[in-house]
Design an enzyme around this catalytic site. Structure first.
Site, PDB file in Angstrom:
ATOM      1  CG  MET A 128      -1.950  -1.011   1.259  1.00  0.00           C
ATOM      2  SD  MET A 128      -3.087  -0.663  -0.241  1.00  0.00           S
ATOM      3  CE  MET A 128      -4.056   0.694   0.170  1.00  0.00           C
ATOM      4  N   GLY A 140      -4.629   4.082   7.102  1.00  0.00           N
ATOM      5  CA  GLY A 140      -5.313   3.046   6.653  1.00  0.00           C
ATOM      6  C   GLY A 140      -5.068   1.819   7.477  1.00  0.00           C
ATOM      7  CB  THR A 141      -2.575   0.820   9.913  1.00  0.00           C
ATOM      8  OG1 THR A 141      -1.493   1.347   9.089  1.00  0.00           O
ATOM      9  CG2 THR A 141      -1.910  -0.444  10.754  1.00  0.00           C
ATOM     10  CB  ALA A 162     -10.140   5.422   5.756  1.00  0.00           C
ATOM     11  N   PRO A 163     -11.291   2.580   7.628  1.00  0.00           N
ATOM     12  CG  PRO A 163     -12.678   1.850   9.368  1.00  0.00           C
ATOM     13  CD  PRO A 163     -12.321   2.952   8.687  1.00  0.00           C
ATOM     14  CG  ASN A 164     -12.045  -0.591   2.542  1.00  0.00           C
ATOM     15  OD1 ASN A 164     -11.743  -0.006   1.473  1.00  0.00           O
ATOM     16  ND2 ASN A 164     -12.294  -1.909   2.508  1.00  0.00           N
ATOM     17  CG  HIS A 217      -8.555  -9.377   3.178  1.00  0.00           C
ATOM     18  ND1 HIS A 217      -9.916  -9.377   3.731  1.00  0.00           N
ATOM     19  CD2 HIS A 217      -8.171  -7.918   2.865  1.00  0.00           C
ATOM     20  CE1 HIS A 217     -10.307  -8.171   3.637  1.00  0.00           C
ATOM     21  NE2 HIS A 217      -9.332  -7.402   3.411  1.00  0.00           N
ATOM     22  CG  HIS A 218      -3.710 -10.108   0.717  1.00  0.00           C
ATOM     23  ND1 HIS A 218      -2.640 -10.029   1.459  1.00  0.00           N
ATOM     24  CD2 HIS A 218      -4.350  -9.047   0.634  1.00  0.00           C
ATOM     25  CE1 HIS A 218      -2.708  -9.040   2.160  1.00  0.00           C
ATOM     26  NE2 HIS A 218      -3.869  -8.286   1.639  1.00  0.00           N
ATOM     27  CE  LYS A 264      -6.825  -7.924   6.683  1.00  0.00           C
ATOM     28  NZ  LYS A 264      -6.349  -6.477   6.836  1.00  0.00           N
ATOM     29  N   GLY A 290     -10.044  -5.141   9.079  1.00  0.00           N
ATOM     30  CA  GLY A 290     -10.633  -3.563   9.895  1.00  0.00           C
ATOM     31  C   GLY A 290     -12.048  -3.564   9.354  1.00  0.00           C
TER      32      GLY A 290
HETATM   33  N1  LIG Z   1      -7.839   1.215   4.737  1.00  0.00           N
HETATM   34  C1  LIG Z   1      -7.528   0.607   3.837  1.00  0.00           C
HETATM   35  O1  LIG Z   1      -8.444   0.937   2.684  1.00  0.00           O
HETATM   36  C2  LIG Z   1      -6.295  -0.620   3.683  1.00  0.00           C
HETATM   37  C3  LIG Z   1      -5.791  -0.817   4.662  1.00  0.00           C
HETATM   38  N2  LIG Z   1      -4.893  -1.766   4.607  1.00  0.00           N
HETATM   39  C4  LIG Z   1      -4.147  -1.987   5.995  1.00  0.00           C
HETATM   40  O2  LIG Z   1      -3.049  -1.374   5.967  1.00  0.00           O
HETATM   41  C5  LIG Z   1      -2.027  -2.194   6.401  1.00  0.00           C
HETATM   42  C6  LIG Z   1      -0.736  -2.203   5.796  1.00  0.00           C
HETATM   43  O3  LIG Z   1      -0.845  -3.067   4.538  1.00  0.00           O
HETATM   44  P1  LIG Z   1       0.046  -3.748   3.459  1.00  0.00           P
HETATM   45  O4  LIG Z   1       0.681  -2.608   2.939  1.00  0.00           O
HETATM   46  O5  LIG Z   1      -0.802  -4.806   2.800  1.00  0.00           O
HETATM   47  O6  LIG Z   1       0.967  -4.372   4.374  1.00  0.00           O
HETATM   48  P2  LIG Z   1       2.834  -4.656   4.143  1.00  0.00           P
HETATM   49  O7  LIG Z   1       3.127  -5.623   5.431  1.00  0.00           O
HETATM   50  O8  LIG Z   1       2.942  -4.885   2.737  1.00  0.00           O
HETATM   51  O9  LIG Z   1       3.430  -3.189   4.368  1.00  0.00           O
HETATM   52  C7  LIG Z   1       3.623  -2.385   5.726  1.00  0.00           C
HETATM   53  C8  LIG Z   1       4.985  -1.701   5.627  1.00  0.00           C
HETATM   54  O10 LIG Z   1       4.939  -0.935   6.839  1.00  0.00           O
HETATM   55  C9  LIG Z   1       6.512  -0.939   7.067  1.00  0.00           C
HETATM   56  N3  LIG Z   1       6.492  -0.602   8.665  1.00  0.00           N
HETATM   57  C10 LIG Z   1       6.246  -1.307   9.699  1.00  0.00           C
HETATM   58  N4  LIG Z   1       6.486  -0.788  10.866  1.00  0.00           N
HETATM   59  C11 LIG Z   1       6.674   0.630  10.564  1.00  0.00           C
HETATM   60  C12 LIG Z   1       6.699   2.017  11.176  1.00  0.00           C
HETATM   61  N5  LIG Z   1       6.709   1.899  12.514  1.00  0.00           N
HETATM   62  N6  LIG Z   1       6.957   2.987  10.527  1.00  0.00           N
HETATM   63  C13 LIG Z   1       6.811   2.926   9.033  1.00  0.00           C
HETATM   64  N7  LIG Z   1       6.677   1.813   8.333  1.00  0.00           N
HETATM   65  C14 LIG Z   1       6.607   0.488   9.010  1.00  0.00           C
HETATM   66  C15 LIG Z   1       6.757  -2.414   6.906  1.00  0.00           C
HETATM   67  O11 LIG Z   1       8.022  -2.551   6.805  1.00  0.00           O
HETATM   68  P3  LIG Z   1       8.700  -3.966   7.011  1.00  0.00           P
HETATM   69  O12 LIG Z   1       8.319  -4.988   6.128  1.00  0.00           O
HETATM   70  O13 LIG Z   1      10.168  -3.753   7.006  1.00  0.00           O
HETATM   71  O14 LIG Z   1       8.142  -4.529   8.557  1.00  0.00           O
HETATM   72  C16 LIG Z   1       6.120  -2.597   5.733  1.00  0.00           C
HETATM   73  O15 LIG Z   1       7.050  -2.215   4.551  1.00  0.00           O
HETATM   74  C17 LIG Z   1      -2.730  -3.321   7.134  1.00  0.00           C
HETATM   75  O16 LIG Z   1      -3.200  -3.183   8.482  1.00  0.00           O
HETATM   76  C18 LIG Z   1      -3.787  -3.372   6.142  1.00  0.00           C
HETATM   77  O17 LIG Z   1      -4.946  -4.207   6.800  1.00  0.00           O
HETATM   78  C19 LIG Z   1      -4.490  -2.149   3.274  1.00  0.00           C
HETATM   79  C20 LIG Z   1      -5.304  -2.034   2.364  1.00  0.00           C
HETATM   80  C21 LIG Z   1      -6.313  -1.001   2.184  1.00  0.00           C
HETATM   81  O1  LIG Z   2      -4.950  -5.934   4.360  1.00  0.00           O
HETATM   82  C1  LIG Z   2      -5.441  -5.420   3.201  1.00  0.00           C
HETATM   83  O2  LIG Z   2      -5.358  -5.825   2.271  1.00  0.00           O
HETATM   84  C2  LIG Z   2      -6.813  -4.611   3.434  1.00  0.00           C
HETATM   85  N1  LIG Z   2      -6.844  -4.135   4.678  1.00  0.00           N
HETATM   86  C3  LIG Z   2      -8.112  -3.423   5.412  1.00  0.00           C
HETATM   87  C4  LIG Z   2      -8.976  -4.126   5.988  1.00  0.00           C
HETATM   88  O3  LIG Z   2      -8.357  -4.858   7.128  1.00  0.00           O
HETATM   89  O4  LIG Z   2     -10.201  -4.134   6.121  1.00  0.00           O
HETATM   90  C5  LIG Z   2      -8.805  -2.681   4.012  1.00  0.00           C
HETATM   91  C6  LIG Z   2      -8.925  -3.832   2.705  1.00  0.00           C
HETATM   92  O5  LIG Z   2     -10.095  -4.787   3.113  1.00  0.00           O
HETATM   93  C7  LIG Z   2      -7.677  -4.562   2.451  1.00  0.00           C
END
Ligand SMILES: NC(=O)C1=CN([C@@H]2O[C@H](COP(=O)(O)OP(=O)(O)OC[C@H]3O[C@@H](n4cnc5c(N)ncnc54)[C@H](OP(=O)(O)O)[C@@H]3O)[C@@H](O)[C@H]2O)C=CC1
Ligand SMILES: O=C(O)C1=N[C@H](C(=O)O)C[C@H](O)C1
Length: 235
Positions: free
Chosen positions: A1, A62-63, A89-91, A119-120, A123, A129
């Site tokens: 993301m 987004g986390t 934003a949960p999504n 999900h993939h 996750k 969320g």
């Molecule tokens: N709200 C929404 O619409 C969406 C929400 N999400 C959520 O977003 C989150 C991330 O998803 P995704 O991108 O797939 O996860 P990934 O694991 O692919 O990416 C997370 C990244 O954050 C890095 N990281 C960890 N800790 C820190 C920190 N303290 N500061 C900065 N960077 C950090 C990780 O590094 P490292 O790998 O080195 O640990 C990694 O590069 C999840 O909680 C997911 O559910 C995802 C998609 C959509």
């Molecule tokens: O981890 C994901 O991929 C996603 N995380 C969010 C969630 O936990 O709802 C949003 C979306 O579903 C993608």
């Protein structure tokens, strides 16, 4: 993301990328930014938000992993640090926000509501969320309508067979190779069922919502806002 956000911010005419980091030790690089977008890890995000609040930087988050206790903790952190706002934003998918909104509207008309999220397999958290937030919205809508508890005669169960319970709403999480992010809210009453389904086909689909949040977070009336709804005129 994070990579998708970098691409989206660089492509937009009205936003400028200050830094992209993937480690808390690199936080100093984002000093000077107006807004930080956090897609990290449920175990990391609160530390990041505390640091951003202390440094006067708005956050668009987004986390996943936010429950009532976390939101309350965040409000306390912000109360001690006047200035920046946080949008969680949960999504960020506009269609996903609509799916949650429609689910809350439908909930009072059905005896039963359960949520299936898919999900993939990379996750880290379950349930998602989005599913957690949908369950909260459904539970709230049912409570306001004075709904009875959902019928369920289960007395013998292999643990997990009936999913997780979030505020009385059952949530079932699937982790599947080939999937991105999907959710179905299933409603049932006498002689009728309804299914509301949302599918994210790619990660780019979240970016219009992220950019909307980045553009508007500073003007939000609340220090902590959960959900894109107020930015879409849906609250
Ligand atoms: N709200 C929404 O619409 C969406 C929400 N999400 C959520 O977003 C989150 C991330 O998803 P995704 O991108 O797939 O996860 P990934 O694991 O692919 O990416 C997370 C990244 O954050 C890095 N990281 C960890 N800790 C820190 C920190 N303290 N500061 C900065 N960077 C950090 C990780 O590094 P490292 O790998 O080195 O640990 C990694 O590069 C999840 O909680 C997911 O559910 C995802 C998609 C959509
Ligand atoms: O981890 C994901 O991929 C996603 N995380 C969010 C969630 O936990 O709802 C949003 C979306 O579903 C993608």
């Amino acid at each position: 993301m994070g990579s998708e956000v970098v691409t989206a911010v660089q492509a937009a005419a009205d936003t400028e990328l200050v830094a992209a980091i993937d480690d808390a030790a690199e936080r100093d690089k984002v000093r000077g930014a107006d807004v930080v977008v956090d897609f990290t890890h449920p175990g990391e995000v609160m530390g990041n938000l505390r640091w951003l609040a202390e440094n006067g930087i708005h956050a668009v988050v987004g986390t996943s992993g936010f429950d009532d206790a976390r939101i309350a903790e965040l409000r306390e952190v912000l109360a001690a640090n006047p200035g920046p706002n946080v949008l969680i934003a949960p999504n960020f998918g506009i269609a996903a926000v609509l799916m949650m909104n429609f689910a809350a509207k439908a909930a009072p008309y059905f005896e039963s509501t359960e949520i299936v999220e898919l999900h993939h397999p990379n996750k880290a958290d379950a349930p998602s969320g989005t599913a957690y937030r949908t369950a909260e919205l459904v539970a709230d809508a049912r409570q306001q309508a004075g709904a009875e508890p959902m019928p369920d005669a289960t007395t013998s169960e292999i643990p997990g067979a009936r999913g997780a319970e979030v505020e009385g709403v059952r949530v079932h999480a699937l982790r599947m190779t080939g999937m991105i992010a999907h959710q179905e809210v299933v409603f049932g009453t006498h002689g009728e069922t309804l299914r509301i389904r949302h599918d994210s086909m790619n990660r780019e689909s979240f970016m219009p919502g992220v950019l909307l949040g980045v553009r508007r977070v500073a003007e939000l009336p609340e220090r902590v806002t959960v959900g894109l709804e107020p930015l879409l005129g849906l609250d």
